[in-house]
Design a protein around this motif. Structure first.
Motif, PDB file in Angstrom:
ATOM      1  N   ASN A  88       4.521   3.148  45.189  1.00  0.00           N
ATOM      2  CA  ASN A  88       3.759   3.969  44.584  1.00  0.00           C
ATOM      3  C   ASN A  88       3.389   5.167  44.938  1.00  0.00           C
ATOM      4  O   ASN A  88       3.656   5.857  45.413  1.00  0.00           O
ATOM      5  CB  ASN A  88       2.091   2.357  45.626  1.00  0.00           C
ATOM      6  CG  ASN A  88       2.695   1.129  45.765  1.00  0.00           C
ATOM      7  OD1 ASN A  88       2.841   0.459  44.521  1.00  0.00           O
ATOM      8  ND2 ASN A  88       2.309   0.445  46.249  1.00  0.00           N
ATOM      9  N   TYR A  89       2.162   5.687  44.588  1.00  0.00           N
ATOM     10  CA  TYR A  89       1.910   6.789  44.219  1.00  0.00           C
ATOM     11  C   TYR A  89       0.017   7.889  44.760  1.00  0.00           C
ATOM     12  O   TYR A  89      -0.513   6.294  43.665  1.00  0.00           O
ATOM     13  CB  TYR A  89       2.440   8.272  44.320  1.00  0.00           C
ATOM     14  CG  TYR A  89       2.312   8.164  42.343  1.00  0.00           C
ATOM     15  CD1 TYR A  89       1.246   9.070  41.505  1.00  0.00           C
ATOM     16  CD2 TYR A  89       2.695   7.329  42.008  1.00  0.00           C
ATOM     17  CE1 TYR A  89       0.865   8.543  40.850  1.00  0.00           C
ATOM     18  CE2 TYR A  89       2.461   6.765  40.528  1.00  0.00           C
ATOM     19  CZ  TYR A  89       1.443   7.608  39.722  1.00  0.00           C
ATOM     20  OH  TYR A  89       1.707   7.708  38.421  1.00  0.00           O
ATOM     21  N   ASP A  90      -0.495   8.551  45.420  1.00  0.00           N
ATOM     22  CA  ASP A  90      -2.158   8.597  45.552  1.00  0.00           C
ATOM     23  C   ASP A  90      -2.102  10.385  45.068  1.00  0.00           C
ATOM     24  O   ASP A  90      -1.150  10.923  45.209  1.00  0.00           O
ATOM     25  CB  ASP A  90      -1.900   8.592  46.957  1.00  0.00           C
ATOM     26  CG  ASP A  90      -2.503   7.614  47.666  1.00  0.00           C
ATOM     27  OD1 ASP A  90      -2.643   6.272  47.266  1.00  0.00           O
ATOM     28  OD2 ASP A  90      -2.292   7.155  49.150  1.00  0.00           O
ATOM     29  N   ILE A  91      -3.090  10.052  44.082  1.00  0.00           N
ATOM     30  CA  ILE A  91      -3.582  11.212  44.301  1.00  0.00           C
ATOM     31  C   ILE A  91      -4.886  11.099  44.948  1.00  0.00           C
ATOM     32  O   ILE A  91      -5.764  11.365  44.601  1.00  0.00           O
ATOM     33  CB  ILE A  91      -4.083  11.289  42.034  1.00  0.00           C
ATOM     34  CG1 ILE A  91      -2.167  10.890  41.400  1.00  0.00           C
ATOM     35  CG2 ILE A  91      -4.150  12.957  42.183  1.00  0.00           C
ATOM     36  CD1 ILE A  91      -2.537  11.111  40.381  1.00  0.00           C
ATOM     37  N   PRO A  92      -4.674  12.713  45.553  1.00  0.00           N
ATOM     38  CA  PRO A  92      -6.570  13.244  46.142  1.00  0.00           C
ATOM     39  C   PRO A  92      -7.529  13.599  45.685  1.00  0.00           C
ATOM     40  O   PRO A  92      -7.054  14.449  44.307  1.00  0.00           O
ATOM     41  CB  PRO A  92      -5.935  14.275  46.981  1.00  0.00           C
ATOM     42  CG  PRO A  92      -4.347  14.681  47.136  1.00  0.00           C
ATOM     43  CD  PRO A  92      -3.597  13.187  46.052  1.00  0.00           C
ATOM     44  N   PHE A  93      -8.554  13.532  45.635  1.00  0.00           N
ATOM     45  CA  PHE A  93      -9.731  13.477  44.692  1.00  0.00           C
ATOM     46  C   PHE A  93      -9.441  15.661  45.421  1.00  0.00           C
ATOM     47  O   PHE A  93      -9.627  15.405  46.846  1.00  0.00           O
ATOM     48  CB  PHE A  93     -10.932  13.458  44.485  1.00  0.00           C
ATOM     49  CG  PHE A  93     -10.848  11.949  43.888  1.00  0.00           C
ATOM     50  CD1 PHE A  93      -9.744  11.513  43.493  1.00  0.00           C
ATOM     51  CD2 PHE A  93     -11.759  11.256  43.672  1.00  0.00           C
ATOM     52  CE1 PHE A  93      -9.491  10.952  42.535  1.00  0.00           C
ATOM     53  CE2 PHE A  93     -12.009  10.000  43.369  1.00  0.00           C
ATOM     54  CZ  PHE A  93     -11.319  10.129  42.071  1.00  0.00           C
ATOM     55  N   GLU A  94      -9.774  16.534  44.460  1.00  0.00           N
ATOM     56  CA  GLU A  94     -10.544  18.176  45.592  1.00  0.00           C
ATOM     57  C   GLU A  94     -11.629  17.946  44.425  1.00  0.00           C
ATOM     58  O   GLU A  94     -12.354  17.831  43.903  1.00  0.00           O
ATOM     59  CB  GLU A  94      -9.461  19.133  43.770  1.00  0.00           C
ATOM     60  CG  GLU A  94      -7.846  18.695  44.892  1.00  0.00           C
ATOM     61  CD  GLU A  94      -7.579  19.361  44.061  1.00  0.00           C
ATOM     62  OE1 GLU A  94      -7.911  20.638  43.567  1.00  0.00           O
ATOM     63  OE2 GLU A  94      -5.985  19.686  43.951  1.00  0.00           O
ATOM     64  N   GLY A  95     -12.796  18.667  45.680  1.00  0.00           N
ATOM     65  CA  GLY A  95     -13.965  19.121  45.284  1.00  0.00           C
ATOM     66  C   GLY A  95     -14.716  17.930  45.889  1.00  0.00           C
ATOM     67  O   GLY A  95     -14.441  17.074  46.741  1.00  0.00           O
ATOM     68  N   GLU A  96     -15.655  17.469  44.778  1.00  0.00           N
ATOM     69  CA  GLU A  96     -16.866  15.741  45.017  1.00  0.00           C
ATOM     70  C   GLU A  96     -15.981  14.881  44.912  1.00  0.00           C
ATOM     71  O   GLU A  96     -14.952  14.919  44.161  1.00  0.00           O
ATOM     72  CB  GLU A  96     -17.992  16.436  44.297  1.00  0.00           C
ATOM     73  CG  GLU A  96     -18.873  15.393  44.078  1.00  0.00           C
ATOM     74  CD  GLU A  96     -19.873  15.341  43.208  1.00  0.00           C
ATOM     75  OE1 GLU A  96     -19.039  15.529  41.620  1.00  0.00           O
ATOM     76  OE2 GLU A  96     -20.995  15.361  43.477  1.00  0.00           O
ATOM     77  N   SER A  97     -16.338  14.521  46.398  1.00  0.00           N
ATOM     78  CA  SER A  97     -15.911  13.096  46.326  1.00  0.00           C
ATOM     79  C   SER A  97     -16.357  12.397  45.060  1.00  0.00           C
ATOM     80  O   SER A  97     -17.559  12.099  44.706  1.00  0.00           O
ATOM     81  CB  SER A  97     -16.200  12.721  47.393  1.00  0.00           C
ATOM     82  OG  SER A  97     -16.693  11.980  48.081  1.00  0.00           O
TER      83      SER A  97
END
Length: 459
Positions: A88-97
């Motif tokens: 499995n893998y994560d993609i972090p959000f950048e800027g506004e959550s």
């Protein structure tokens, strides 16, 4: 039969309808919103509940009140992809959550805000037909058991996917998009589930591919209340949605002994926005005009914008005494040169997907970097990686997708065409007279997409 006369009639009390009604009322127009549900059930709509902030909403409602009342989780920091074939893998959000909302309370607040702005809300009103005389002049239906006719200068269709109104309107002699088929839509089902213990992913929206061309989702309203659902493309073999979701929930330990709080299904468009959503006296908004991200099913921000713009243009047309297609055309241009071009570009990836097996697509998608996936699925419809990043990505992806290089190359070609398509949408015509030439140019590019992918034409 009772007859009521208004400046604008809005059919449907979802996001697009409420923003249209609130905008029209603030402009001083006499507007009524017709909602088939009861006042108690108003706002209850099947939805994934996830939303990317609130800043894109038009400033015609009390956005802070909406946030306080319905935004239940404002700490979504990442997307978590469950890969059935590997890690499995994560993609972090950048800027506004991101955020997840209580969709029923969200819908109730929008109805409250439309009424506060000055719109009348008629619940328990089922529209059955439109009235026409060279243009759409109103609608007919049943309100609380009695027949009623609403006469209006403009009817705004916010009645959702595969809207009944579009079956009733005579679009002959107009450019309204009638190239609409059930196969361009998705069937979806979701449950709101309360778990015994907090989940570990209360800061994430979770996705998991299904055997058919679709995906499961787990979106946490809170650390114990989860919106769990799934959908599939209607051009694919039917999926027993309830059974598939139930089986997956049984395999997830966090849902053991969980309580189902709500169940609801719906259809939603997974296609490009309608080429034109206006006809004399008639405008379509939101799901009724294909205003949904075709890769994720997200439609709240686009619906809000579309409803707002439609009411603004309708108000101008009424003030000028011109209710023609040409007078309403600016609404089309605003949609297509804003989120419309992005959704049209993303639709190419859906077309690409129908030509390949899910296992192949999973292998390729797993090899792509997170930022590229974010761009393709939501933010851009194309990648924003720099030259060095693209080079590194190409080398790594080529290694990790050996055996699927033909699929990867097709995807690369489709990505380039998606960029070209957005440029074509930037040139969306300002008048109906230029529309046919614009369509021809767009359709030439679509022919390339079908030739490269081998997919059956979608339109």
């Amino acid at each position: 039969m009772t007859t009521e006369t208004r400046d604008i009639v809005v059919v449907g009390g979802g996001t697009a309808g409420c923003f249209a009604a609130a905008t029209a009322a603030q402009d001083g127009l006499d507007v009524v919103l017709l909602e088939r549900k009861s006042e108690e059930d108003g706002g209850h709509i099947a939805c994934g509940d996830a939303i990317k902030g609130k800043s894109t909403f038009p400033d015609v409602i009390d956005r802070e009140y909406l946030r306080e009342e319905s935004f239940t989780n404002e700490n979504i920091q990442r997307a978590h992809f469950i890969n059935p074939k590997g890690d499995n893998y994560d993609i972090p959000f950048e800027g506004e959550s991101g955020a997840v909302v209580d969709r029923k309370r969200y819908g109730e607040v929008l109805l409250e805000e439309a009424e506060r702005a000055g719109a009348d809300i008629h619940f328990d009103t089922v529209v059955q037909d439109v009235t026409q005389n060279g243009r759409v002049t109103g609608v007919e239906g049943i309100r609380e058991g009695d027949y009623v006719e609403y006469e209006a200068d403009i009817v705004i269709d916010a009645a959702g996917a595969l809207s009944l109104l579009q079956d009733k309107v005579d679009f002959a002699g107009t450019n309204y998009d009638t190239n609409v088929d059930y196969s361009q839509f998705c069937s979806a089902y979701r449950e709101v589930i309360e778990t015994e213990q907090p989940v570990e992913y209360d800061d994430a929206i979770v996705f998991k591919p299904t055997e058919e061309l679709g995906y499961l989702w787990y979106f946490p309203r809170t650390d114990r209340e989860i919106n769990a659902g799934l959908g599939f493309q209607m051009d694919q073999p039917p999926m027993p949605l309830v059974d598939v979701l139930k089986k997956d929930l049984q395999n997830q330990p966090e849902f053991r002994n969980a309580e189902v709080k709500d169940k609801l299904g719906a259809a939603l468009p997974t296609r490009r926005p309608y080429d034109s959503a206006v006809a004399p006296g008639f405008m379509s908004v939101g799901d009724a005009a294909g205003h949904v991200n075709p890769t994720t099913g997200g439609g709240i921000p686009g619906a809000a914008k579309a409803g707002h713009w439609a009411a603004e243009i309708a108000a101008e047309a009424i003030a000028d005494g011109d209710l023609s297609e040409s007078a309403l055309w600016e609404y089309n241009r605003r949609v297509q040169t804003d989120f419309g071009k992005r959704f049209a570009a993303m639709d190419l990836y859906n077309i690409f997907g129908t030509a390949h097996e899910v296992d192949e697509l999973t292998d390729v998608v797993t090899a792509l970097p997170g930022q590229m996936l974010i761009d393709l699925m939501g933010k851009k419809g194309e990648t924003t990686l720099g030259v060095l990043d693209k080079l590194k990505t190409g080398l790594v992806t080529a290694f990790e997708t050996r055996g699927h290089w033909n699929v990867l190359y097709e995807g690369y070609q489709v990505s380039n065409l998606a960029s070209e398509l957005k440029s074509i949408y930037d040139e969306y015509p300002t008048t109906p007279s230029e529309f046919e030439a614009w369509q021809a140019k767009r359709d030439e590019l679509m022919d390339e997409v079908y030739e490269i992918t081998g997919a059956e034409p979608k339109y």
